[in-house]
Design a protein around this motif. Structure first.
Motif, PDB file in Angstrom:
ATOM      1  N   LEU A 213       0.861  -1.178   0.000  1.00  0.00           N
ATOM      2  CA  LEU A 213       0.000   0.000   0.000  1.00  0.00           C
ATOM      3  C   LEU A 213       0.897   1.228   0.000  1.00  0.00           C
ATOM      4  CD1 LEU A 213      -2.814   1.362   0.322  1.00  0.00           C
ATOM      5  CD2 LEU A 213      -2.527   1.120   2.794  1.00  0.00           C
ATOM      6  N   ALA A 214       0.710   2.137  -0.948  1.00  0.00           N
ATOM      7  CA  ALA A 214       1.571   3.314  -1.042  1.00  0.00           C
ATOM      8  C   ALA A 214       0.740   4.556  -1.301  1.00  0.00           C
ATOM      9  CB  ALA A 214       2.611   3.143  -2.145  1.00  0.00           C
ATOM     10  N   VAL A 215       1.243   5.697  -0.827  1.00  0.00           N
ATOM     11  CA  VAL A 215       0.573   6.990  -0.954  1.00  0.00           C
ATOM     12  C   VAL A 215       1.616   8.023  -1.344  1.00  0.00           C
ATOM     13  CG1 VAL A 215      -0.960   8.653   0.162  1.00  0.00           C
ATOM     14  CG2 VAL A 215      -0.878   6.290   0.999  1.00  0.00           C
ATOM     15  N   MET A 216       1.263   8.906  -2.290  1.00  0.00           N
ATOM     16  CA  MET A 216       2.226   9.903  -2.740  1.00  0.00           C
ATOM     17  C   MET A 216       1.499  11.143  -3.259  1.00  0.00           C
ATOM     18  SD  MET A 216       5.439   9.155  -5.310  1.00  0.00           S
ATOM     19  CE  MET A 216       5.920   7.749  -4.310  1.00  0.00           C
ATOM     20  N   PRO A 217       1.990  12.353  -2.942  1.00  0.00           N
ATOM     21  CA  PRO A 217       1.395  13.563  -3.532  1.00  0.00           C
ATOM     22  C   PRO A 217       1.580  13.549  -5.049  1.00  0.00           C
ATOM     23  CG  PRO A 217       2.908  14.096  -1.729  1.00  0.00           C
ATOM     24  CD  PRO A 217       3.125  12.670  -2.059  1.00  0.00           C
ATOM     25  N   CYS A 218       0.614  14.125  -5.768  1.00  0.00           N
ATOM     26  CA  CYS A 218       0.726  14.122  -7.232  1.00  0.00           C
ATOM     27  C   CYS A 218       0.340  15.468  -7.841  1.00  0.00           C
ATOM     28  CB  CYS A 218      -0.105  13.004  -7.830  1.00  0.00           C
ATOM     29  SG  CYS A 218      -1.873  13.072  -7.442  1.00  0.00           S
ATOM     30  N   SER A 219       0.253  16.514  -7.021  1.00  0.00           N
ATOM     31  CA  SER A 219       0.015  17.871  -7.528  1.00  0.00           C
ATOM     32  C   SER A 219       1.036  18.795  -6.881  1.00  0.00           C
ATOM     33  CB  SER A 219      -1.408  18.341  -7.208  1.00  0.00           C
ATOM     34  OG  SER A 219      -1.610  18.389  -5.812  1.00  0.00           O
ATOM     35  N   ALA A 220       1.321  19.925  -7.516  1.00  0.00           N
ATOM     36  CA  ALA A 220       2.398  20.797  -7.060  1.00  0.00           C
ATOM     37  C   ALA A 220       2.214  21.254  -5.618  1.00  0.00           C
ATOM     38  CB  ALA A 220       2.507  22.005  -7.993  1.00  0.00           C
ATOM     39  N   SER A 221       0.977  21.525  -5.207  1.00  0.00           N
ATOM     40  CA  SER A 221       0.723  22.007  -3.854  1.00  0.00           C
ATOM     41  C   SER A 221       0.526  20.879  -2.857  1.00  0.00           C
ATOM     42  CB  SER A 221      -0.528  22.895  -3.855  1.00  0.00           C
ATOM     43  OG  SER A 221      -1.678  22.131  -4.185  1.00  0.00           O
ATOM     44  N   GLY A 222       0.431  19.658  -3.343  1.00  0.00           N
ATOM     45  CA  GLY A 222       0.158  18.541  -2.457  1.00  0.00           C
ATOM     46  C   GLY A 222      -1.312  18.401  -2.109  1.00  0.00           C
ATOM     47  N   ASP A 223      -2.185  19.145  -2.820  1.00  0.00           N
ATOM     48  CA  ASP A 223      -3.614  19.060  -2.494  1.00  0.00           C
ATOM     49  C   ASP A 223      -4.267  17.806  -3.067  1.00  0.00           C
ATOM     50  OD1 ASP A 223      -3.356  20.014  -5.117  1.00  0.00           O
ATOM     51  OD2 ASP A 223      -5.318  20.997  -5.034  1.00  0.00           O
ATOM     52  N   LYS A 224      -3.549  17.080  -3.927  1.00  0.00           N
ATOM     53  CA  LYS A 224      -4.030  15.796  -4.428  1.00  0.00           C
ATOM     54  C   LYS A 224      -3.011  14.712  -4.077  1.00  0.00           C
ATOM     55  CE  LYS A 224      -6.486  17.641  -8.481  1.00  0.00           C
ATOM     56  NZ  LYS A 224      -6.523  17.625  -9.968  1.00  0.00           N
ATOM     57  N   ILE A 225      -3.526  13.571  -3.662  1.00  0.00           N
ATOM     58  CA  ILE A 225      -2.633  12.449  -3.406  1.00  0.00           C
ATOM     59  C   ILE A 225      -3.106  11.232  -4.188  1.00  0.00           C
ATOM     60  CG2 ILE A 225      -1.855  13.221  -1.137  1.00  0.00           C
ATOM     61  CD1 ILE A 225      -3.849  11.308   0.123  1.00  0.00           C
ATOM     62  N   PHE A 226      -2.147  10.448  -4.581  1.00  0.00           N
ATOM     63  CA  PHE A 226      -2.382   9.213  -5.325  1.00  0.00           C
ATOM     64  C   PHE A 226      -2.078   8.048  -4.392  1.00  0.00           C
ATOM     65  CE2 PHE A 226      -0.232   5.957  -8.114  1.00  0.00           C
ATOM     66  CZ  PHE A 226      -1.388   5.460  -8.705  1.00  0.00           C
ATOM     67  N   TRP A 227      -3.037   7.144  -4.230  1.00  0.00           N
ATOM     68  CA  TRP A 227      -2.751   5.950  -3.437  1.00  0.00           C
ATOM     69  C   TRP A 227      -3.063   4.713  -4.265  1.00  0.00           C
ATOM     70  CZ3 TRP A 227      -6.256   2.158  -2.453  1.00  0.00           C
ATOM     71  CH2 TRP A 227      -7.622   2.481  -2.442  1.00  0.00           C
ATOM     72  N   PHE A 228      -2.293   3.669  -3.994  1.00  0.00           N
ATOM     73  CA  PHE A 228      -2.556   2.407  -4.672  1.00  0.00           C
ATOM     74  C   PHE A 228      -2.254   1.244  -3.740  1.00  0.00           C
ATOM     75  CE2 PHE A 228       1.911   3.241  -5.679  1.00  0.00           C
ATOM     76  CZ  PHE A 228       2.516   2.020  -5.419  1.00  0.00           C
ATOM     77  N   PHE A 229      -2.978   0.164  -3.958  1.00  0.00           N
ATOM     78  CA  PHE A 229      -2.748  -1.084  -3.245  1.00  0.00           C
ATOM     79  C   PHE A 229      -2.440  -2.135  -4.300  1.00  0.00           C
ATOM     80  CE2 PHE A 229      -4.653  -4.870  -0.899  1.00  0.00           C
ATOM     81  CZ  PHE A 229      -3.495  -5.088  -0.175  1.00  0.00           C
ATOM     82  N   SER A 230      -1.188  -2.556  -4.350  1.00  0.00           N
ATOM     83  CA  SER A 230      -0.697  -3.454  -5.380  1.00  0.00           C
ATOM     84  C   SER A 230      -0.452  -4.822  -4.755  1.00  0.00           C
ATOM     85  CB  SER A 230       0.601  -2.884  -5.959  1.00  0.00           C
ATOM     86  OG  SER A 230       1.093  -3.676  -7.002  1.00  0.00           O
ATOM     87  N   ARG A 231      -1.065  -5.856  -5.322  1.00  0.00           N
ATOM     88  CA  ARG A 231      -0.994  -7.161  -4.666  1.00  0.00           C
ATOM     89  C   ARG A 231      -1.098  -8.309  -5.663  1.00  0.00           C
ATOM     90  NH1 ARG A 231      -7.102  -7.885  -2.172  1.00  0.00           N
ATOM     91  NH2 ARG A 231      -8.139  -6.498  -3.642  1.00  0.00           N
ATOM     92  N   GLU A 232      -0.681  -9.471  -5.180  1.00  0.00           N
ATOM     93  CA  GLU A 232      -0.795 -10.696  -5.957  1.00  0.00           C
ATOM     94  C   GLU A 232      -2.271 -11.016  -6.157  1.00  0.00           C
ATOM     95  OE1 GLU A 232       0.996 -15.260  -5.862  1.00  0.00           O
ATOM     96  OE2 GLU A 232       1.297 -13.902  -4.166  1.00  0.00           O
ATOM     97  N   THR A 233      -2.659 -11.247  -7.420  1.00  0.00           N
ATOM     98  CA  THR A 233      -4.067 -11.479  -7.742  1.00  0.00           C
ATOM     99  C   THR A 233      -4.160 -12.565  -8.805  1.00  0.00           C
ATOM    100  OG1 THR A 233      -4.527  -9.124  -7.340  1.00  0.00           O
ATOM    101  CG2 THR A 233      -6.209 -10.383  -8.508  1.00  0.00           C
ATOM    102  N   PRO A 234      -4.783 -13.696  -8.498  1.00  0.00           N
ATOM    103  CA  PRO A 234      -4.910 -14.745  -9.509  1.00  0.00           C
ATOM    104  C   PRO A 234      -5.814 -14.307 -10.648  1.00  0.00           C
ATOM    105  CG  PRO A 234      -6.223 -15.272  -7.577  1.00  0.00           C
ATOM    106  CD  PRO A 234      -5.418 -14.055  -7.221  1.00  0.00           C
ATOM    107  N   ILE A 235      -5.627 -14.914 -11.807  1.00  0.00           N
ATOM    108  CA  ILE A 235      -6.489 -14.601 -12.950  1.00  0.00           C
ATOM    109  C   ILE A 235      -7.912 -15.020 -12.606  1.00  0.00           C
ATOM    110  CG2 ILE A 235      -7.017 -15.143 -15.358  1.00  0.00           C
ATOM    111  CD1 ILE A 235      -4.052 -15.593 -15.812  1.00  0.00           C
TER     112      ILE A 235
END
Length: 420
Positions: A213-235
């Motif tokens: 699970l990761a979180v990171m700012p994605c706008s110059a002022s930091g007013d937007k953040i991008f988060w994602f949960f990346s995991r093993e997932t069977p087809i």
């Protein structure tokens, strides 16, 4: 080879638009870009661009505009939900000292918007809702036919149409098809208003038994953040037996259940991050589920008058943060080679592949290695992973190994300095 006068580019994503700009400016080639979608894409989350890519965007004259929209991330803090902070990881300081450029996280739609504006200023035509159905080459030109019956002819055709490239499938190498990596990501972009400053000023990553699970700012002022949960997932499988139906069913279920899924993981936490991440997830109104596919290495990239760039040629897992940067390196190398009028097109393409394949292999292997951090582990193995990360990064920081460029040397690579 006589100077090329006209090129057709298939795909109006970052690779295609960057290629249009560079070939128009540096090679004086008339460009027409064709895009399958009916309008500019707003798909995707937030893209990471490391120094090797930022340097090339600077050469395209776009870095200042990008910095005005994206967030310059200096470091990532790694946490354990059960055991507290693990390490502070520098993202690109050594590489920035060498190149003058750092790491940027920016919404994909903002990057796309800036590229489209730059292309428009150069009077480069971008035609939407154009589905390619065939490619025909002759000794002197290449002709593309579209589903609406229209055609276009040019000296060279460049496929920048992504991992599911029609140019590759219809013309260059239909035997190469995307393969599933075993990893899928749930992601969203949200407002950071009212959330703790730690989410707005740097990146944060959380190791879990079921993925990253990761979180990171994605706008110059930091007013937007991008988060994602990346995991093993069977087809996933569907009642119809069609894998595409299975993914769609999984996507609908994931969107409906993502809060419960992530809450179960967050609720195992013991410190203040449990409350912070709970607020973040509760604020999220919508998510996307993205199964991560890649292309097998080794396929054909060109014919006599057609060449693939970016993901169309060598789509890799995103876990090295180099997808856009690899496409930019492709673009700049092809542009350099095409300026040598002593080379024929087939020689240009052969040299392009000879230079790019080792670099692509290196970064693709790095991305696959990083992807292993998303695999399921037992609580005991998670503890071991956290301990090893704490010990490794602690030693790295105490010994000042960042001054040696360890882990960042691939970020100072300059495609314009490679002998051709």
């Amino acid at each position: 080879m006589p100077a090329l006068k006209k090129a057709i580019i298939i795909g109006a994503g970052p690779a295609g638009l960057a290629a249009a700009l560079q070939l128009h400016r540096n090679n004086n080639i008339a460009i027409t870009v064709y895009e399958l979608r009916p309008e500019p894409s707003t798909m995707g989350g937030a893209i990471g661009i490391f120094p090797n890519g930022m340097r090339l965007l600077h050469r395209l004259g776009l870095d200042e505009a990008l910095l005005a929209r994206g967030f310059s991330v200096t470091h990532m803090e790694i946490h354990s939900l059960q055991n507290g902070d693990i390490a502070k990881v520098d993202m690109s300081a050594w590489a920035q000292q060498q190149t003058g450029f750092g790491y940027l996280r920016i919404c994909r739609r903002d990057l796309q918007d800036l590229l489209l504006n730059a292309v428009a200023k150069e009077d480069i035509t971008v035609s939407f809702n154009k589905r390619i159905v065939s490619v025909t080459e002759s000794p002197t030109d290449v002709t593309v036919t579209f589903s609406d019956g229209s055609t276009d002819t040019a000296d060279i055709l460049i496929g920048c149409d992504g991992i599911h490239s029609s140019v590759r499938r219809l013309h260059i190498d239909p035997s190469i098809v995307p393969e599933y990596s075993g990893i899928a990501g749930t992601q969203s972009i949200i407002s950071s208003t009212g959330l703790p400053d730690a989410l707005k000023t740097h990146g944060n990553a959380f190791l879990t038994c079921n993925g990253l699970l990761a979180v990171m700012p994605c706008s110059a002022s930091g007013d937007k953040i991008f988060w994602f949960f990346s995991r093993e997932t069977p087809i996933p499988h569907s009642e119809s037996g069609d894998a595409r139906d299975g993914w769609e069913e999984r996507r609908q279920r994931e969107v409906a259940e993502y809060k419960d899924t992530i809450h179960k993981i967050i609720d195992t936490g013991k410190d203040e991050w449990r409350e912070t991440l709970t607020k973040m997830v509760d604020r999220t109104q919508s998510v996307g589920l993205y199964p991560i596919f890649r292309l097998p290495l080794g396929g054909k990239w060109s014919t006599s008058r057609t060449v693939l760039l970016g993901d169309a040629a060598h789509a890799m897992q995103p876990h090295a943060g180099q997808g856009v940067s690899m496409a930019l390196e492709d673009v700049f190398l092809l542009s350099r080679l095409l300026r040598d009028h002593e080379r024929g097109l087939e020689d240009v393409f052969a040299k392009y592949e000879a230079i790019r394949r080792p670099r692509i292999m290196e970064i693709s292997n790095l991305a696959a290695k990083n992807g292993k951090a998303r695999r399921d582990v037992t609580p005991w193995k998670l503890w071991m992973k956290e301990y090893m990360a704490w010990a490794t990064y602690g030693l790295y920081n105490r010994l000042g190994l960042e001054s040696w460029g360890i882990g960042q040397k691939h970020l100072v690579y300059d495609i314009d300095e490679v002998p051709v």
